[in-house]
Design a protein around this motif. Structure first.
Motif, short mmCIF file in Angstrom:
data_model
loop_
_atom_site.label_atom_id
_atom_site.label_comp_id
_atom_site.label_asym_id
_atom_site.label_seq_id
_atom_site.Cartn_x
_atom_site.Cartn_y
_atom_site.Cartn_z
N THR A 33 0.84 -1.21 0.00
CA THR A 33 0.00 0.00 0.00
C THR A 33 0.87 1.26 0.00
O THR A 33 0.61 2.20 -0.74
CB THR A 33 -0.96 -0.01 1.20
N SER A 39 -3.94 9.85 -1.66
CA SER A 39 -3.44 11.13 -2.16
C SER A 39 -4.51 12.21 -2.09
O SER A 39 -5.70 11.93 -2.30
CB SER A 39 -3.00 10.98 -3.62
N GLU A 91 -5.31 -2.91 -10.15
CA GLU A 91 -5.10 -2.83 -8.70
C GLU A 91 -4.92 -4.25 -8.13
O GLU A 91 -5.69 -5.16 -8.46
CB GLU A 91 -6.32 -2.12 -8.06
C1 LIG Z 1 0.62 4.41 -2.48
S1 LIG Z 1 -0.90 3.51 -2.86
C2 LIG Z 1 -1.56 4.69 -4.01
C3 LIG Z 1 -3.06 4.68 -4.04
C4 LIG Z 1 -3.69 5.82 -4.85
N1 LIG Z 1 -3.19 5.87 -6.21
C5 LIG Z 1 -3.46 7.14 -4.18
O1 LIG Z 1 -2.68 7.93 -4.74
O2 LIG Z 1 -4.04 7.38 -3.13
C6 LIG Z 1 -0.31 2.16 -3.85
C7 LIG Z 1 -1.36 1.27 -4.48
O3 LIG Z 1 -0.73 0.36 -5.37
C8 LIG Z 1 -1.30 -0.95 -5.23
N2 LIG Z 1 -0.28 -1.89 -5.72
C9 LIG Z 1 0.90 -2.22 -5.14
N3 LIG Z 1 1.61 -3.03 -5.94
C10 LIG Z 1 0.87 -3.20 -7.07
C11 LIG Z 1 1.10 -3.91 -8.31
N4 LIG Z 1 2.23 -4.59 -8.54
N5 LIG Z 1 0.13 -3.87 -9.26
C12 LIG Z 1 -1.02 -3.16 -9.04
N6 LIG Z 1 -1.28 -2.48 -7.90
C13 LIG Z 1 -0.34 -2.49 -6.93
C14 LIG Z 1 -1.61 -1.02 -3.74
O4 LIG Z 1 -2.55 -2.03 -3.44
C15 LIG Z 1 -2.13 0.40 -3.48
O5 LIG Z 1 -3.49 0.49 -3.78
#
Ligand SMILES: C[S@@+](CC[C@H](N)C(=O)[O-])C[C@H]1O[C@@H](n2cnc3c(N)ncnc32)[C@H](O)[C@@H]1O
Length: 229
Positions: A33, A39, A91
């Protein structure tokens, strides 16, 4: 009690549900996460730069968002979609996938474009290489990944990005400095190496960098462009 149909109240309730879900998932799966709250609007807006500014505004574009979480950046993208654009979100977390699926069906920002939006439950690199995208917005927490994982994902992005297309991604300011103080040495070194890997791609393809101080935590964004030739 009668239901409240004020759109501002519905929006606030949706946003609070999203933040609560994000926080619970961050506690359970922090490595994937990568943050404790979603954001904010300023960061989400800055990440949509190349959805807004296009080389040829008359040509529809295909947009990919990796790691949409609870969807703050996805909403900003959906609000800027034009006729004929498509939008794929990928996701890894099934709880976020359920939340996003609900959002696409009910959020007023998504309703006008819902038939051109797809939510995929997968790792981004599992999406396949038969599609091409004009804009990729990545929310993946590279600072939590190994250098090899970052390289695999960047190679994937630059495979599915159309020549002339843009990749925008973000990270948080000062995470390396904080890790230097509080993290075990091997975790700190892992982050240094993954940071070098990110920097290599930035050195090769960067067309812009910005800081978004009005976000919690403050963030940087890199914008990269795949060369035409
Ligand atoms: C830092 S959060 C960002 C969430 C959103 N974009 C925001 O800005 O609030 C990272 C997101 O990437 C997802 N994630 C992590 N590794 C991933 C992968 N290899 N493929 C797809 N999603 C992934 C996590 O589950 C999480 O929802």
């Amino acid at each position: 009690m009668a239901a409240n149909h004020d759109p501002r109240v519905s929006r606030l309730a949706r946003s609070l549900r999203g933040t609560g879900l994000f926080f619970r998932q961050a506690v359970q799966t922090f490595r994937a996460t990568g943050a404790v709250i979603p954001s904010g609007t300023a960061l989400a807006t800055a990440l949509t730069r190349y959805v807004t500014h296009r080389d040829d505004p008359s040509v529809p574009i295909n947009i990919l968002e990796a790691g949409p979480g609870t969807g703050p950046v996805s909403r900003a993208i959906a609000a800027r979609m034009r006729e004929g654009d498509t939008f794929d979100m990928v996701e890894a977390n099934p709880k976020f996938v359920d939340h996003l699926t609900g959002l696409v069906k009910s959020d007023p920002v998504f309703l006008p474009v819902a038939d051109r939006v797809t939510v995929h439950h997968a790792l981004v690199t599992e999406l396949g290489t038969d599609r091409r995208f004009d804009v990729i917005v990545s929310g993946l927490p590279f600072a939590n990944f190994t250098a090899e994982e970052v390289r695999t994902i960047m190679e994937y992005y630059f495979t599915v990005l159309r020549p002339g297309g843009h990749l925008s991604f973000f990270g948080y300011l000062y995470t390396k400095q904080v890790k230097a103080i509080i993290a075990p040495l091997d975790d700190y070194l892992r982050q240094v190496r993954s940071g070098w890997e990110v920097q290599e791609w930035v050195n090769r393809y960067a067309v812009g960098r910005e800081q978004v101080l009005r976000n919690l935590p403050p963030a940087w964004i890199h914008h990269l462009r795949k060369p035409l030739g």
